[in-house]
Design an enzyme around this catalytic site. Structure first.
Site, PDB file in Angstrom:
ATOM      1  N   HIS A  78      -4.190   7.151  -5.280  1.00 32.99           N
ATOM      2  CA  HIS A  78      -5.307   7.886  -4.667  1.00 32.99           C
ATOM      3  C   HIS A  78      -5.711   9.096  -5.519  1.00 32.99           C
ATOM      4  O   HIS A  78      -4.987   9.507  -6.400  1.00 32.99           O
ATOM      5  CB  HIS A  78      -4.929   8.334  -3.259  1.00 32.99           C
ATOM      6  CG  HIS A  78      -4.679   7.155  -2.375  1.00 32.99           C
ATOM      7  ND1 HIS A  78      -3.436   6.629  -2.198  1.00 32.99           N
ATOM      8  CD2 HIS A  78      -5.534   6.360  -1.690  1.00 32.99           C
ATOM      9  CE1 HIS A  78      -3.514   5.565  -1.415  1.00 32.99           C
ATOM     10  NE2 HIS A  78      -4.770   5.357  -1.099  1.00 32.99           N
ATOM     11  N   PHE A 138      -0.938   7.552   4.541  1.00 32.01           N
ATOM     12  CA  PHE A 138      -0.860   6.389   3.655  1.00 32.01           C
ATOM     13  C   PHE A 138       0.341   5.488   3.892  1.00 32.01           C
ATOM     14  O   PHE A 138       0.257   4.293   3.729  1.00 32.01           O
ATOM     15  CB  PHE A 138      -0.894   6.841   2.197  1.00 32.01           C
ATOM     16  CG  PHE A 138      -2.233   7.390   1.806  1.00 32.01           C
ATOM     17  CD1 PHE A 138      -3.401   6.697   2.143  1.00 32.01           C
ATOM     18  CD2 PHE A 138      -2.345   8.582   1.108  1.00 32.01           C
ATOM     19  CE1 PHE A 138      -4.647   7.198   1.794  1.00 32.01           C
ATOM     20  CE2 PHE A 138      -3.592   9.081   0.754  1.00 32.01           C
ATOM     21  CZ  PHE A 138      -4.745   8.396   1.095  1.00 32.01           C
ATOM     22  N   HIS A 159      -7.614  -0.757  -4.799  1.00 34.50           N
ATOM     23  CA  HIS A 159      -7.905  -1.312  -3.476  1.00 34.50           C
ATOM     24  C   HIS A 159      -8.711  -2.604  -3.564  1.00 34.50           C
ATOM     25  O   HIS A 159      -8.560  -3.485  -2.730  1.00 34.50           O
ATOM     26  CB  HIS A 159      -8.597  -0.273  -2.597  1.00 34.50           C
ATOM     27  CG  HIS A 159      -7.694   0.863  -2.212  1.00 34.50           C
ATOM     28  ND1 HIS A 159      -7.547   1.974  -2.994  1.00 34.50           N
ATOM     29  CD2 HIS A 159      -6.847   1.030  -1.158  1.00 34.50           C
ATOM     30  CE1 HIS A 159      -6.671   2.800  -2.420  1.00 34.50           C
ATOM     31  NE2 HIS A 159      -6.233   2.252  -1.313  1.00 34.50           N
ATOM     32  N   HIS A 175      -9.962   7.322   7.911  1.00 36.42           N
ATOM     33  CA  HIS A 175      -8.533   7.081   8.146  1.00 36.42           C
ATOM     34  C   HIS A 175      -8.034   8.010   9.262  1.00 36.42           C
ATOM     35  O   HIS A 175      -7.389   7.570  10.215  1.00 36.42           O
ATOM     36  CB  HIS A 175      -7.718   7.326   6.874  1.00 36.42           C
ATOM     37  CG  HIS A 175      -7.547   6.100   6.032  1.00 36.42           C
ATOM     38  ND1 HIS A 175      -6.722   5.059   6.402  1.00 36.42           N
ATOM     39  CD2 HIS A 175      -8.091   5.738   4.849  1.00 36.42           C
ATOM     40  CE1 HIS A 175      -6.761   4.109   5.466  1.00 36.42           C
ATOM     41  NE2 HIS A 175      -7.590   4.500   4.510  1.00 36.42           N
ATOM     42  N   HIS A 196     -11.515  -0.979   4.047  1.00 32.34           N
ATOM     43  CA  HIS A 196     -11.536  -1.028   2.592  1.00 32.34           C
ATOM     44  C   HIS A 196     -12.506  -2.050   2.039  1.00 32.34           C
ATOM     45  O   HIS A 196     -12.983  -1.913   0.904  1.00 32.34           O
ATOM     46  CB  HIS A 196     -10.124  -1.197   2.030  1.00 32.34           C
ATOM     47  CG  HIS A 196      -9.493   0.137   1.846  1.00 32.34           C
ATOM     48  ND1 HIS A 196      -9.746   0.915   0.743  1.00 32.34           N
ATOM     49  CD2 HIS A 196      -8.708   0.875   2.661  1.00 32.34           C
ATOM     50  CE1 HIS A 196      -9.124   2.076   0.891  1.00 32.34           C
ATOM     51  NE2 HIS A 196      -8.486   2.078   2.048  1.00 32.34           N
ATOM     52  N   HIS A 234       0.830  -1.202   0.000  1.00 32.03           N
ATOM     53  CA  HIS A 234       0.000   0.000   0.000  1.00 32.03           C
ATOM     54  C   HIS A 234       0.865   1.254   0.000  1.00 32.03           C
ATOM     55  O   HIS A 234       0.647   2.178  -0.783  1.00 32.03           O
ATOM     56  CB  HIS A 234      -0.961  -0.016   1.189  1.00 32.03           C
ATOM     57  CG  HIS A 234      -1.936   1.111   1.157  1.00 32.03           C
ATOM     58  ND1 HIS A 234      -1.846   2.191   1.992  1.00 32.03           N
ATOM     59  CD2 HIS A 234      -2.980   1.367   0.338  1.00 32.03           C
ATOM     60  CE1 HIS A 234      -2.817   3.036   1.704  1.00 32.03           C
ATOM     61  NE2 HIS A 234      -3.525   2.570   0.700  1.00 32.03           N
ATOM     62  N   HIS A 247     -13.929   7.804   3.266  1.00 36.89           N
ATOM     63  CA  HIS A 247     -12.634   7.123   3.236  1.00 36.89           C
ATOM     64  C   HIS A 247     -11.537   7.885   3.982  1.00 36.89           C
ATOM     65  O   HIS A 247     -10.995   7.411   4.975  1.00 36.89           O
ATOM     66  CB  HIS A 247     -12.192   6.829   1.793  1.00 36.89           C
ATOM     67  CG  HIS A 247     -10.783   6.356   1.716  1.00 36.89           C
ATOM     68  ND1 HIS A 247      -9.736   7.180   1.341  1.00 36.89           N
ATOM     69  CD2 HIS A 247     -10.228   5.175   2.047  1.00 36.89           C
ATOM     70  CE1 HIS A 247      -8.603   6.503   1.422  1.00 36.89           C
ATOM     71  NE2 HIS A 247      -8.872   5.273   1.840  1.00 36.89           N
TER      72      HIS A 247
HETATM   73 CU1  C2O Z   1      -5.063   3.468  -0.126  1.00 42.68          CU
HETATM   74 CU2  C2O Z   1      -7.594   3.785   2.541  1.00 42.68          CU
HETATM   75  O1  C2O Z   1      -6.124   4.032   1.331  1.00 42.68           O
END
Ligand code: C2O
Length: 347
Positions: free
Chosen positions: A113, A264, A122, A247, A277, A91, A243
């Site tokens: 992203h 990230f 993802h 995070h 995800h 990731h 999203h």
């Molecule tokens: Cu690639 Cu939730 O991020």
């Protein structure tokens, strides 16, 4: 065509945020000699569909399997591409610029992203994670549960992630956001001091806005990213919130970048990343079903031909194209139907 095709054998040191708390090389180990398989050459599986379910509808037996799988991944040698450690680095590599575009744009770094790469990348990342985990626990029907922050029962961190001796536990999280604290799907790095009921209705309104009102592929999925384009052409509605907001809401408040979930390069070190995800991937499925005309970019060859690399359960490097990712049934899984309390929740 102008599809971005990544060269996995050329992986560069990543760009880390200021005050990164660890210095990471995110490049996964390469097979030697270098070789990879193409995902389209895998035989389609004829096993029953895996059903991904929300935490509030699964029993302890399934939780135990998930815990065991994560524990086994964490126990693999650090240089095994199937290990939890290496999986989390994949990731980081795709976010923080380890891969560059191909000739003649090798100077352009890729971040998956804030563009149309977000959902397919993802999806396939989770797909291989699920295969690896299922293989380690000897259950190929294992399906990653989803954290259904869009349903009222799911609007808090699932309690299974906070038990101290569980493999799902993770230390670097915001201590003020432990269950039963209600999530803020539109979190702006400041606490909302409202009652749980009020917060729930804010959340439903956020969901309505991001899912129902975002009626075009550009709004929902993010903008095209083609060969020669700079990263981050435009973020999709749900990628931006819930999203990004979830995070940050989960990450620790005392670290410089809300590590681990809040940035990230470290996000995928927290086991909660994967159920988060799983739910985002479910949003893609639900969005397409919300009505006529909700098409993704399936008529655009540059999207369909974009490539990523992952490792399968036998540690083989696999090249995937976005065209392989579009249909979850072909990938062997579906989402349990859960009601959508936000569907008619016009603010
Ligand atoms: Cu690639 Cu939730 O991020």
């Amino acid at each position: 065509h102008r599809a971005i095709s990544i060269n996995a054998s050329k992986c560069f040191p990543v760009d880390l945020p200021q005050d990164a708390i660890t210095n990471t090389n995110c490049c996964p180990p390469l097979p030697s000699p270098y070789k990879f398989k193409d995902f389209k050459d895998y035989a389609p599986s004829n096993s029953p569909l895996r059903v991904r379910k929300p935490f509030h509808l699964i029993d302890e037996e399934l939780i135990a399997k998930f815990e065991k799988g994560i524990a086994l991944m964490k126990a693999l040698p650090k240089d095994d591409p199937r290990s939890f450690y290496q999986q989390s680095k994949i990731h980081c590599a795709y976010c923080n610029g380890a891969y560059h575009q191909q000739y003649p744009f090798e100077n352009l770094k890729i971040d998956i992203h804030r563009s149309w790469l977000f959902f397919p990348f993802h999806r396939m990342y989770l797909y291989f994670f699920e295969r690896i985990l299922g293989n380690l626990i000897g259950d190929l029907n294992f399906a990653i549960p989803f954290w259904s922050w869009d349903s009222i029962e799911g609007m808090q961190i699932p309690k299974h992630f906070t038990r101290l001796n569980s493999s799902l536990y993770h230390k670097l999280r915001d201590k003020n956001h432990m269950p039963p604290h209600v999530v803020d799907l539109n979190y702006k790095l400041k606490e909302n001091y409202v009652s749980p009921n009020k917060q729930i209705s804010f959340n439903l309104a956020t969901m309505y806005r991001q899912m129902v009102l975002a009626s075009t592929k550009e709004l929902f999925m993010g903008s095209p990213l083609r060969l020669g384009d700079e990263s981050h052409p435009g973020i999709g509605s749900v990628e931006s919130a819930p999203h990004n907001t979830m995070h940050s809401w989960v990450g620790a408040s005392e670290t410089p970048n809300r590590e681990d979930m809040g940035t990230f390069y470290t996000a995928a070190r927290d086991p909660l990343f994967y159920p988060h995800h799983s739910n985002l991937d479910r949003m893609w499925v639900m969005w397409k079903n919300l009505g006529e005309g909700r098409k993704d970019y399936s008529d655009d060859l540059d999207w369909l031909e974009s490539t990523f690399f992952f490792y399968d359960e036998n540690a083989n490097l696999v090249r995937v194209k976005i065209r392989d990712s579009i249909d979850t049934i072909k990938l062997g899984y579906v989402y349990e139907d859960v009601n959508m309390p936000w569907l008619n929740f016009k603010p």
